[in-house]
Each structure stands twice: as C-alpha cells, then as structure tokens.
Design a protein around this motif. Structure first.
Motif, PDB file in Angstrom:
ATOM      1  N   UNK A 178      -2.753  27.782  48.602  1.00 62.38           N
ATOM      2  CA  UNK A 178      -2.238  28.778  49.538  1.00 62.38           C
ATOM      3  C   UNK A 178      -2.461  30.170  48.960  1.00 62.38           C
ATOM      4  N   UNK A 179      -3.225  30.964  49.693  1.00 66.67           N
ATOM      5  CA  UNK A 179      -3.569  32.312  49.250  1.00 66.67           C
ATOM      6  C   UNK A 179      -3.138  33.313  50.305  1.00 66.67           C
ATOM      7  N   UNK A 180      -2.383  34.306  49.902  1.00 66.32           N
ATOM      8  CA  UNK A 180      -2.026  35.370  50.834  1.00 66.32           C
ATOM      9  C   UNK A 180      -3.256  36.195  51.169  1.00 66.32           C
ATOM     10  N   UNK A 181      -4.108  36.414  50.166  1.00 62.85           N
ATOM     11  CA  UNK A 181      -5.314  37.217  50.323  1.00 62.85           C
ATOM     12  C   UNK A 181      -6.517  36.394  49.850  1.00 62.85           C
ATOM     13  N   UNK A 182      -7.694  36.828  50.223  1.00 62.02           N
ATOM     14  CA  UNK A 182      -8.880  35.985  50.041  1.00 62.02           C
ATOM     15  C   UNK A 182      -9.403  35.903  48.615  1.00 62.02           C
ATOM     16  N   UNK A 231       0.391  20.984  46.661  1.00 59.60           N
ATOM     17  CA  UNK A 231       0.292  22.363  47.104  1.00 59.60           C
ATOM     18  C   UNK A 231       0.320  23.265  45.883  1.00 59.60           C
ATOM     19  N   UNK A 232      -0.465  24.302  45.930  1.00 56.44           N
ATOM     20  CA  UNK A 232      -0.586  25.280  44.851  1.00 56.44           C
ATOM     21  C   UNK A 232      -0.163  26.629  45.405  1.00 56.44           C
ATOM     22  N   UNK A 233       0.903  27.191  44.827  1.00 57.47           N
ATOM     23  CA  UNK A 233       1.503  28.412  45.377  1.00 57.47           C
ATOM     24  C   UNK A 233       1.960  29.333  44.249  1.00 57.47           C
ATOM     25  N   UNK A 234       2.224  30.567  44.605  1.00 52.84           N
ATOM     26  CA  UNK A 234       2.844  31.495  43.662  1.00 52.84           C
ATOM     27  C   UNK A 234       4.255  31.015  43.334  1.00 52.84           C
ATOM     28  N   UNK A 254       4.066  31.586  49.626  1.00 50.28           N
ATOM     29  CA  UNK A 254       4.648  30.444  48.919  1.00 50.28           C
ATOM     30  C   UNK A 254       5.840  29.880  49.687  1.00 50.28           C
ATOM     31  N   UNK A 255       6.682  30.756  50.191  1.00 48.93           N
ATOM     32  CA  UNK A 255       7.830  30.321  51.004  1.00 48.93           C
ATOM     33  C   UNK A 255       7.352  29.539  52.217  1.00 48.93           C
ATOM     34  N   UNK A 256       6.314  30.029  52.858  1.00 45.66           N
ATOM     35  CA  UNK A 256       5.744  29.362  54.024  1.00 45.66           C
ATOM     36  C   UNK A 256       5.284  27.952  53.681  1.00 45.66           C
ATOM     37  N   UNK A 257       4.541  27.808  52.596  1.00 45.33           N
ATOM     38  CA  UNK A 257       4.024  26.499  52.196  1.00 45.33           C
ATOM     39  C   UNK A 257       5.146  25.542  51.826  1.00 45.33           C
ATOM     40  N   UNK A 258       6.111  26.027  51.077  1.00 45.03           N
ATOM     41  CA  UNK A 258       7.207  25.165  50.632  1.00 45.03           C
ATOM     42  C   UNK A 258       8.055  24.689  51.809  1.00 45.03           C
ATOM     43  N   UNK A 259       8.277  25.567  52.775  1.00 42.51           N
ATOM     44  CA  UNK A 259       9.024  25.142  53.960  1.00 42.51           C
ATOM     45  C   UNK A 259       8.230  24.131  54.772  1.00 42.51           C
TER      46      UNK A 259
END
Length: 326
Positions: free
Chosen positions: A51-55, A215-218, A236-241
């Motif tokens: 999961x990347x906020x930016x590219x 999942x890989x997140x900040x 990260x919050x989006x992915x975890x939820x």
C-alpha cells in the motif's frame, strides 16, 4: 537500462532489524521496536499487497522486500497506489508536456516491469479501468504483478491543496469532508466506509483462493515511525481497516521518513537492488518530462529498510471462502 538491470539480482529476504535505541530528548532517534526479530517469508501461495500513498513510497521504504516478493517470494504481488501524488496539480501538468500524476504512475510501472523482467524476456501487459463497487479504477497487470491507481488527491500536509478543493485522506478519514474525487474524474467515494469497502474488494479479488495474504503498510506507531506523512498514515489506516475481518493476513509495518535517521542496515546486494528499482522509477518520471529527486533518495534511504512483522494467525493452509482470481 542495461546497466541498471545488472544491479538487480536475486538475494535473501531481508530480516527485521531493531531500530536504534532512543536517546531521551533527541528527536532524531526513535526507540527500539518492541517485536521479536522476524522476517517476511517466501510462500508459494502468498499474495502480497504493498500500500503506497504515493507512487514512489514502496520503492523508498518497502524495498528490497517488494523486489523479493516479485521475483519469487509471493505467488502474486499487488501494488495499490492510493493518491495521485499530484502535489496539488490535480490533472494538471505544471507547465510540462504531460500531467504530473501520469509521470509518477509511469515511474512506478517502469519499476514494476523492471522487477518482473529480472532475468526474463519482457512480456506484454494488460491495462485498463476495472469496475469495483461502481468505482472505475485503473489496473495494470504485468506478469505476476498487479498495480492499482486510485488517483485520489495528494493531501500534502494533511490539509489538502487549494487546487484540488482541500481534499485529503486525513480529512476524509476524520469525517471532515464527505467525499473524495479522483483527479482524473474517473470516480468518487461517498464517505470513508465506501473507500474502505472498495479496497477490501480489491484485496479479496486479487487474493482469490490463496491461503495467505500479506499487507505492507507504514507503521502507525508514532514511537516507531514518528512524523510520517499524513497520506502514508491514512493509507495504512485504510489497509488495516480493509483486512480487519479477514483471516490469515500477515502485516508488515515499515518505518518511512524516520528511517533516514537510522543506521544503514542493507547489505551491498540489497542496496543495489533497491537503488536500481528507484533509478528506474525516476527514469519513468523523466520520460514524461518531469523532474526527479535522486540526491534526496541517495543520501537518506538507499541503504535502509526497517520493518516489523505481525504474523498471520489461524489455519492458513486453505484459501478463504471468497470469490476472486489467482
């Protein structure tokens, strides 16, 4: 390009290394990660989601783990880019030949093709919009790697930019705005829950019957990952939820900008792999007539990858009871 390809070879998966010890009153240090050292393991049926906020986030902070997944550590690797990384330009070009967000996407796609093509003959990709929950999202499949670009506005410092109506993931997650609109006009989301459900369906669709997802997140722990970008944290919050009710999902949490103040922890081969991927990313941005930031990267992030892992629980020998594709 051929010189860059020579830098990228197969290597062992990176271990979870503890961060530098905290020094009281020194904001340049972060405390030791409180988890037991672990690693992101290879698994033939694993689907790994970055999961990347930016590219360029996964290249900066989640590599060489991403490279290792693509070249054999996972059955499939999925890159979900949530914002357009447009820096307030929206669909604008900033006076260049093409929109900035498309230049950043091109950089990410070039990097992914580069990893897939390591020691292989290049192949043809499949790309175009897909519809999920009534939302049109741009998807690219290249070999065993899949990319999604949701193209939501870059949130800047969390307040958003005037040029994109002060939209930001942080404000959306906090309920300060009721909707977010993709910068290219492709879709909109009515409330945070709508976005979470859409990402949940992306994960279920791409995971298919694979028994294990990762999942890989900040990292959301500010004592481990302090002063991170608001878009990183909201992503990260989006992915975890999205995965909170899913079975057999491991979670890897990464230190982002704060890793620049930690000791280098990659060996020479891993650093070369990471640097090669980022160099190809920047080349893709340059191809679309926009400037890059090599020196910023080379001086701070090239020799580092810090993360901790929360392993999946339960019986992960059988696939989940969801429909999808492998």
């Amino acid at each position: 390009m051929f010189a860059l390809r020579a830098l990228a070879g197969a290597c062992a998966l990176s271990l979870l290394l503890p961060c530098a010890g905290a020094i009281a009153g020194d904001p340049g240090k972060i405390p030791v990660i409180g988890a037991e050292p672990g690693k992101v393991v290879a698994a033939p049926d694993k689907v790994s989601f970055y999961f990347a906020a930016h590219e360029d986030d996964w290249q900066l902070f989640m590599n060489p783990n991403a490279f290792n997944d693509v070249v054999g550590g996972a059955h499939k690797t999925v890159f979900i880019h949530v914002t357009a990384g447009d820096a307030g330009l929206g669909a604008g070009s900033g006076g260049r030949k093409r929109p900035f967000y498309l230049a950043r996407e091109n950089g990410a796609l070039q990097a992914i093709r580069f990893m897939v093509d390591a020691d292989k003959i290049p192949i043809k990709d499949s790309e175009g919009p897909v519809s999920l929950d009534g939302h049109s999202i741009f998807r690219v499949r290249y070999g065993n790697a899949v990319s999604y670009f949701l193209r939501l506005p870059d949130g800047g410092n969390g307040a958003g930019f005037e040029g994109t109506g002060f939209q930001s993931l942080k404000r959306f997650a906090n309920g300060n705005i009721d909707a977010m609109f993709a910068v290219d006009g492709s879709t909109s989301y009515s409330g945070w829950k709508d976005l979470v459900q859409t990402v949940q369906h992306i994960i279920s669709f791409e995971r298919g019957r694979s028994p294990l997802a990762q999942i890989n997140v900040a990292d959301l722990d500010p004592s481990i990952n302090p002063r991170d970008h608001s878009d990183h944290l909201a992503t990260a919050k989006l992915a975890l939820e999205a995965v909170k009710d899913m079975s057999c999902v491991s979670r890897a949490f990464y230190v982002d900008y704060a890793s620049a103040k930690l000791p280098p922890n990659l060996n020479a081969q891993d650093r070369d792999m990471k640097s090669a991927v980022f160099a190809v990313t920047l080349d893709g941005v340059i191809d679309f007539d926009h400037r890059t930031s090599w020196h910023h990267y080379d001086g701070f992030y090239s020799g580092r990858e810090y993360f901790r892992v929360q392993q999946a629980s339960g019986d992960c020998t059988r696939g989940p009871a969801v429909a999808g594709q492998r």
